[in-house]
Design a protein around this motif. Structure first.
Motif: not given
Length: 90
Positions: A68-81
């Motif tokens: 994985l590249t650093p770009e592949d490790r980025e996740f979009e922000d989302r609200e978690l329950d």
């Protein structure tokens, strides 16, 4: 120091072995350091070693697997329950 315990040396495969009574508190699989000094044998348990998994041989056997590249490790922000309740429709 505990009371001396009598035991026998016996053959195990091509080696010699000594049976340690359970009352001594030795745990199966414990690595021991054995040294001989002037006909006296001293057995000492070694501290447990941290186990690691060697994956070096696996990488070449699955060429489609890419790091994985650093770009592949980025996740979009989302609200978690975090309440432990299931979400509706799930």
């Amino acid at each position: 120091m505990s009371k001396p315990i009598k035991t026998k040396v016996f053959k195990s495969g091509n080696s010699l072995a000594v049976r340690l009574p359970k009352s001594l508190g030795a745990v199966e699989g414990t690595e021991m350091l054995v040294r001989e000094t002037q006909g006296t044998y001293v057995f000492e348990p070694l501290p447990p070693t941290k186990k690691t998994i060697d994956l070096t041989g696996i990488a070449g056997s699955i060429p489609w697997l890419k790091l994985l590249t650093p770009e592949d490790r980025e996740f979009e922000d989302r609200e978690l329950d975090w309440t432990g309740k299931r979400l509706e429709g799930g």
